[in-house]
Motif scaffolding. Structure first.
Motif, short mmCIF file in Angstrom:
data_model
loop_
_atom_site.label_atom_id
_atom_site.label_comp_id
_atom_site.label_asym_id
_atom_site.label_seq_id
_atom_site.Cartn_x
_atom_site.Cartn_y
_atom_site.Cartn_z
N TYR A 190 0.80 -1.22 0.00
CA TYR A 190 0.00 0.00 0.00
C TYR A 190 0.84 1.28 0.00
O TYR A 190 1.97 1.31 0.45
N TYR A 210 -4.03 8.75 -7.66
CA TYR A 210 -4.08 7.29 -7.49
C TYR A 210 -4.89 6.65 -8.61
O TYR A 210 -4.50 5.59 -9.14
N ASN A 211 -5.97 7.28 -9.02
CA ASN A 211 -6.78 6.77 -10.13
C ASN A 211 -5.95 6.67 -11.40
O ASN A 211 -6.04 5.69 -12.16
N VAL A 214 -3.57 3.69 -11.04
CA VAL A 214 -4.29 2.42 -11.23
C VAL A 214 -4.44 2.12 -12.72
O VAL A 214 -4.24 0.99 -13.19
N THR A 219 -0.72 -2.02 -8.54
CA THR A 219 -1.64 -2.89 -7.78
C THR A 219 -1.74 -2.51 -6.31
O THR A 219 -2.59 -3.03 -5.58
N GLU A 220 -0.85 -1.63 -5.85
CA GLU A 220 -0.86 -1.21 -4.44
C GLU A 220 -2.17 -0.49 -4.10
O GLU A 220 -2.72 0.25 -4.92
N LYS A 221 -2.66 -0.71 -2.87
CA LYS A 221 -3.83 0.01 -2.38
C LYS A 221 -3.41 1.42 -1.95
O LYS A 221 -2.22 1.68 -1.71
N LEU A 244 -13.40 3.67 -6.86
CA LEU A 244 -12.18 3.15 -6.22
C LEU A 244 -12.45 2.58 -4.83
O LEU A 244 -11.51 2.38 -4.05
N ASP A 245 -13.72 2.30 -4.54
CA ASP A 245 -14.10 1.85 -3.20
C ASP A 245 -13.32 0.62 -2.74
O ASP A 245 -13.03 0.47 -1.55
N GLU A 246 -12.99 -0.27 -3.67
CA GLU A 246 -12.30 -1.51 -3.30
C GLU A 246 -10.79 -1.31 -3.16
O GLU A 246 -10.09 -2.19 -2.66
N ARG A 247 -10.30 -0.18 -3.61
CA ARG A 247 -8.85 0.05 -3.62
C ARG A 247 -8.39 1.10 -2.60
O ARG A 247 -7.24 1.10 -2.19
N VAL A 248 -9.28 2.02 -2.25
CA VAL A 248 -8.93 3.08 -1.30
C VAL A 248 -9.48 2.70 0.07
O VAL A 248 -10.69 2.45 0.22
#
Length: 365
Positions: A190, A210-211, A214, A219-221, A244-248
């Motif tokens: 992350y 971050y978007n 991605v 692949t880092e959160k 980005l709910d699953e990544r942030v």
């Protein structure tokens, strides 16, 4: 012995910048032998040893502010010197020499980043405090420059005293790091931001950066750690808007004991704030040998020196390039981690406390 009172009421159980500053300063001052009888006004649920404590309890910031302005000034007559750990001295005349610490001038430089009420309180009290204070402590040369510019004061009464680094370091125990990751629902590698969620911290732009990363294949959160401050809802809305709910990952407030673990588990620490009076979080990350990406603005170069990657905090491409260069280059991560650790040793809370005590000496001989 001459009596000194430190107003440390901003220290609470979920302290961030100024609260952490106050806790460390008061704790260290209490461990140093002086010619003064030093007491500290502290909230009842805060444990600070080695110093005489005067306990108070307030259930809200408004009640504390009203008490500081209308009630507590009556008690100051018993002391020779008062030290307020932020800008807020009483509007009522207290007829005692006093010191204020001004951490930054963000409410003047970025007024839109505050709620109307909080900004107005600062705009009313700060000029009175600055005018009446016998000495003004600032956290950086940049804040001194801003202070002289905004208030047109004689800089001879301003003293630069840098805060210190935390007393922890990089944690190498992977099991402990994994446990704290599980606590805050973090999986995998992350990128870390840690600080209050407020507009000045430029977190919306960090999410946009971050978007972009991605889309470029990282692949880092992204872990956004810290308690909600004010005007923070747009940050959550931006994450939803960009799907980005699953990544942030939002952790909310991080307990002090968890900080070194959270820093130590990160690949890179990002702090692209629009304005800082000092910048404790990058220093905390550097103490843990974690490479930092920071704004080339305000006081941050004074903290980071040549041990980090500087970016334009208003340019998405610049920030993305800085983060990407660290994520994809292990040698650079290790080099900056080492340099950051060495740089952090320049900031020491004991030295900070001794410098503050020397300012007491200036005023009381």
């Amino acid at each position: 012995m001459k009596k000194v009172l430190i107003n440390g009421l901003l220290i609470d159980n979920k302290s961030t910048g100024i609260g952490n500053y106050g806790y460390n300063l008061v704790s260290k001052i209490g461990k140093i032998n002086t010619d003064y009888n030093i007491s500290a006004l502290i909230q009842k649920d805060i444990d600070i040893k080695n110093i005489e404590v005067v306990n108070k309890k307030y259930n809200s910031s408004l009640k504390r502010i009203l008490s500081e302005q209308l009630v507590l000034p009556k008690t100051y007559k018993d002391y020779e010197l008062i030290h307020f750990i932020d800008y807020s001295s009483p509007i009522l005349e207290i007829n005692k020499p006093f010191i204020i610490t001004i951490h930054d001038l963000s409410f003047y430089k970025y007024p839109h980043a505050f709620t109307y009420g909080s900004r107005k309180i600062k705009e009313i009290i700060a000029p009175i405090s600055v005018k009446r204070a016998s000495r003004i402590i600032v956290d950086s040369n940049n804040t001194k420059k801003d202070l002289v510019e905004v208030f047109d004061i004689d800089e001879s009464k301003v003293r630069i005293v840098y805060p210190g680094r935390p007393d922890y370091e990089k944690i190498k125990d992977k099991f402990k790091i994994q446990k704290v990751k599980e606590k805050y629902n973090i999986e995998g590698d992350y990128i870390l931001y840690l600080g209050t969620l407020e507009p000045r911290k430029n977190i919306i732009r960090l999410v946009e950066v971050y978007n972009k990363l991605v889309k470029e294949g990282i692949t880092e959160k992204l872990v956004i750690a810290g308690k909600k401050g004010w005007l923070y809802k747009d940050i959550f809305n931006k994450v939803k808007q960009l799907a980005l709910d699953e990544r942030v990952i939002f952790t909310d407030y991080v307990e002090e004991k968890d900080k070194p673990l959270l820093y130590s588990g990160a690949k890179v620490f990002v702090y692209v704030s629009l304005y800082e009076g000092f910048g404790l979080p990058p220093l905390e990350a550097m103490t843990c040998s974690i490479p930092v990406v920071v704004s080339k603005k305000s006081s941050l170069p004074e903290v980071v020196g040549d041990s980090g990657i500087y970016v334009n905090s208003e340019d998405i491409d610049s920030i993305a390039k800085g983060i990407y260069s660290i994520i994809k280059n292990k040698d650079l991560r290790e080099k900056l981690g080492f340099q950051g650790k060495e740089r952090s040793k320049k900031f020491n809370w004991e030295n900070t406390a001794k410098q503050v005590l020397s300012i007491y000496d200036e005023l009381m001989g």
